[in-house]
Design an enzyme around this catalytic site. Structure first.
Site, mmCIF file in Angstrom:
data_model
loop_
_atom_site.group_PDB
_atom_site.id
_atom_site.type_symbol
_atom_site.label_atom_id
_atom_site.label_comp_id
_atom_site.label_asym_id
_atom_site.label_seq_id
_atom_site.Cartn_x
_atom_site.Cartn_y
_atom_site.Cartn_z
ATOM 1 N N LYS A 125 0.822 -1.213 0.000
ATOM 2 C CA LYS A 125 0.000 0.000 0.000
ATOM 3 C C LYS A 125 0.849 1.253 0.000
ATOM 4 O O LYS A 125 0.530 2.220 -0.689
ATOM 5 C CB LYS A 125 -0.945 0.017 1.207
ATOM 6 C CG LYS A 125 -2.109 -0.952 1.091
ATOM 7 C CD LYS A 125 -3.075 -0.769 2.252
ATOM 8 C CE LYS A 125 -4.152 -1.841 2.237
ATOM 9 N NZ LYS A 125 -5.015 -1.782 3.431
ATOM 10 N N LYS A 170 -5.417 -11.527 -6.726
ATOM 11 C CA LYS A 170 -6.678 -11.612 -5.982
ATOM 12 C C LYS A 170 -7.599 -10.464 -6.381
ATOM 13 O O LYS A 170 -7.133 -9.381 -6.763
ATOM 14 C CB LYS A 170 -6.411 -11.577 -4.475
ATOM 15 C CG LYS A 170 -5.861 -10.251 -4.007
ATOM 16 C CD LYS A 170 -5.949 -10.048 -2.494
ATOM 17 C CE LYS A 170 -5.453 -8.636 -2.209
ATOM 18 N NZ LYS A 170 -5.452 -8.200 -0.860
ATOM 19 N N LYS A 198 -10.077 -4.173 -4.195
ATOM 20 C CA LYS A 198 -10.577 -2.822 -4.457
ATOM 21 C C LYS A 198 -9.630 -2.023 -5.333
ATOM 22 O O LYS A 198 -10.034 -1.137 -6.061
ATOM 23 C CB LYS A 198 -10.739 -2.075 -3.127
ATOM 24 C CG LYS A 198 -11.921 -2.550 -2.328
ATOM 25 C CD LYS A 198 -11.899 -1.991 -0.914
ATOM 26 C CE LYS A 198 -11.213 -2.946 0.026
ATOM 27 N NZ LYS A 198 -11.852 -3.063 1.344
HETATM 28 P P1 TYM Z 1 -10.915 -5.821 3.857
HETATM 29 O O1 TYM Z 1 -11.926 -4.782 4.159
HETATM 30 O O2 TYM Z 1 -9.864 -5.510 2.840
HETATM 31 O O3 TYM Z 1 -11.630 -7.141 3.364
HETATM 32 C C1 TYM Z 1 -12.718 -7.706 4.081
HETATM 33 C C2 TYM Z 1 -12.602 -9.212 4.107
HETATM 34 O O4 TYM Z 1 -12.619 -9.753 2.780
HETATM 35 C C3 TYM Z 1 -11.513 -10.620 2.594
HETATM 36 N N1 TYM Z 1 -11.088 -10.571 1.188
HETATM 37 C C4 TYM Z 1 -11.046 -11.632 0.364
HETATM 38 N N2 TYM Z 1 -11.352 -12.931 0.553
HETATM 39 C C5 TYM Z 1 -11.204 -13.753 -0.507
HETATM 40 N N3 TYM Z 1 -10.805 -13.353 -1.725
HETATM 41 C C6 TYM Z 1 -10.490 -12.073 -1.976
HETATM 42 N N4 TYM Z 1 -10.099 -11.681 -3.177
HETATM 43 C C7 TYM Z 1 -10.611 -11.143 -0.889
HETATM 44 N N5 TYM Z 1 -10.396 -9.804 -0.782
HETATM 45 C C8 TYM Z 1 -10.701 -9.481 0.491
HETATM 46 C C9 TYM Z 1 -10.453 -10.065 3.525
HETATM 47 O O5 TYM Z 1 -9.464 -11.020 3.809
HETATM 48 C C10 TYM Z 1 -11.283 -9.702 4.724
HETATM 49 O O6 TYM Z 1 -11.538 -10.828 5.524
HETATM 50 N N6 TYM Z 1 -7.817 -5.515 7.745
HETATM 51 C C11 TYM Z 1 -9.099 -6.042 7.298
HETATM 52 C C12 TYM Z 1 -10.287 -5.517 8.105
HETATM 53 C C13 TYM Z 1 -10.168 -5.722 9.575
HETATM 54 C C14 TYM Z 1 -10.286 -6.946 10.282
HETATM 55 C C15 TYM Z 1 -10.151 -6.596 11.660
HETATM 56 C C16 TYM Z 1 -10.515 -8.264 9.892
HETATM 57 C C17 TYM Z 1 -9.955 -4.735 10.490
HETATM 58 N N7 TYM Z 1 -9.945 -5.268 11.759
HETATM 59 C C18 TYM Z 1 -10.208 -7.586 12.675
HETATM 60 C C19 TYM Z 1 -10.576 -9.243 10.910
HETATM 61 C C20 TYM Z 1 -10.426 -8.890 12.260
HETATM 62 C C21 TYM Z 1 -9.313 -5.614 5.862
HETATM 63 O O7 TYM Z 1 -8.768 -4.653 5.399
HETATM 64 O O8 TYM Z 1 -10.245 -6.334 5.191
#
Ligand code: TYM
Length: 332
Positions: A112, A195, A198
């Site tokens: 990032k 993958k 966004k």
């Molecule tokens: P975020 O908002 O980027 O994504 C949300 C969830 O979607 C999953 N994900 C995917 N799973 C499968 N294939 C993909 N291509 C794919 N893209 C995204 C992510 O792994 C996630 O589970 N840091 C985290 C948010 C967060 C969080 C937490 C998660 C903040 N605090 C505490 C668990 C526990 C994030 O940016 O996810």
């Protein structure tokens, strides 16, 4: 029952198919066997530049999408991270236990910050995984349903929990990631070796769940495959076809092997149409439900406030134990 916690970031107008399959679907399934807490990581979303109004809107949309996916707010408190002040408070304590080098090794941070340019990257982006660790540890969560891309952050979380427990006594549950292999890494439809994300290069590669169904059908139908003609599962040499087979398997419940037999002698176009149909059967009603929920704005706000109250009851207890353990004088 043991606890489960997970959050998604409100950094887009819609969740995408990877978020849905990798995270939301697992959240819903885990409600039956665990005490579950699900949140919107609105503080995390501040690490990228966003219009204030847009952040508000996206936060409410996130909550609506959780419910539309099947999260039951009676069983699972749904809350905004910023509503529970303990998240930021615990993050501070944990940041004092995190090595600079350790934080620097987080690959998502490296990616990032490289994308925005090192001089434009903010400190929040750097400490982001520490706030995530606080999210998890506050609830003494045993399992954290996420996609593959969060595995390293979970490792850091486990490491911080163990370090804290070792130094100050057993306060934290050490969490396990809950990553389902078939859906842990949903691939981009235009660039099936990356993958779905966004920040992907082509908007056509990512299925935004709240987009017009017509637009999404078109994206499935124009998914990148290869110059071969055989429908076979081979992640290495046929990543596009393999991603489509995997998606169809997830949506229909048929195994990949069964699907390969079903599609013997058929053309790629048939497979793409089948994937589009099967996916839209799930996505279209999900979208409809989300849009309906978005019309009841005050109800969504009330849902978040009620969720925060229940979340805080758990979070406050952990934070008090942490403050005690490290020797901060009790305020009362
Ligand atoms: P975020 O908002 O980027 O994504 C949300 C969830 O979607 C999953 N994900 C995917 N799973 C499968 N294939 C993909 N291509 C794919 N893209 C995204 C992510 O792994 C996630 O589970 N840091 C985290 C948010 C967060 C969080 C937490 C998660 C903040 N605090 C505490 C668990 C526990 C994030 O940016 O996810």
């Amino acid at each position: 029952p043991a606890r489960v916690l997970s959050l998604t970031q409100p950094t887009a107008d819609s969740l995408h198919l990877g978020n849905y399959l990798g995270a939301l679907r697992q959240w819903v399934a885990l409600q039956d066997d665990y005490e579950t807490f699900y949140g919107v990581a609105d503080l995390h979303a501040l690490t990228v530049e966003v219009e204030p109004q847009q952040l508000t809107e996206r936060t409410l949309r996130s909550a609506a999408q959780f419910v539309a996916a099947g999260v039951d707010p009676v069983r699972s408190p749904v809350f905004a991270q910023s509503h529970v002040g303990e998240h930021a408070q615990l993050a501070w304590v944990l940041s004092c236990l995190t090595g600079f080098g350790q934080a620097s090794r987080m690959t998502q941070f490296k990616d990032k910050s490289a994308r925005v340019g090192a001089d434009k990257a903010n400190v929040g982006l750097f400490t982001y995984p520490i706030l995530m660790a606080a999210d998890i540890l506050l609830y003494q969560a045993e399992r954290v349903p996420v996609g593959e891309d969060q595995r390293q952050h979970l490792e850091l979380t486990r490491d911080l929990a163990q370090r804290f427990n070792h130094r100050f006594g057993e306060v934290f549950t050490v969490p396990e990631p809950h990553i389902v292999s078939s859906v842990g890494k949903i691939m981009d439809l235009q660039d099936p070796t990356s993958k779905m994300s966004k920040t992907s290069s082509s908007p056509n590669g990512i299925i935004e769940l709240l987009d017009e169904p017509k637009a999404n059908i078109k994206k499935f139908r124009s998914a990148v495959t290869d110059s071969d003609t055989v429908i076979a599962y081979d992640e290495e040499n046929k990543p596009g076809v393999s991603n489509l087979l995997n998606l169809l398997s997830v949506f229909t419940g048929r195994s990949v092997e069964q699907l390969v037999t079903d599609f013997e002698g058929k053309m790629y176009g048939h497979l793409k149409v089948a994937v589009a149909d099967a996916a839209m059967e799930v996505i279209a009603p999900f979208r409809q439900r989300t849009l309906e929920l978005m019309e009841e704005r005050t109800e969504l706000e009330a849902l978040l406030l009620a969720g925060a109250e229940r979340a805080r009851a758990v979070a406050a207890k952990t934070l008090a134990d942490v403050y005690d353990a490290v020797g901060l004088v009790r305020p009362a």
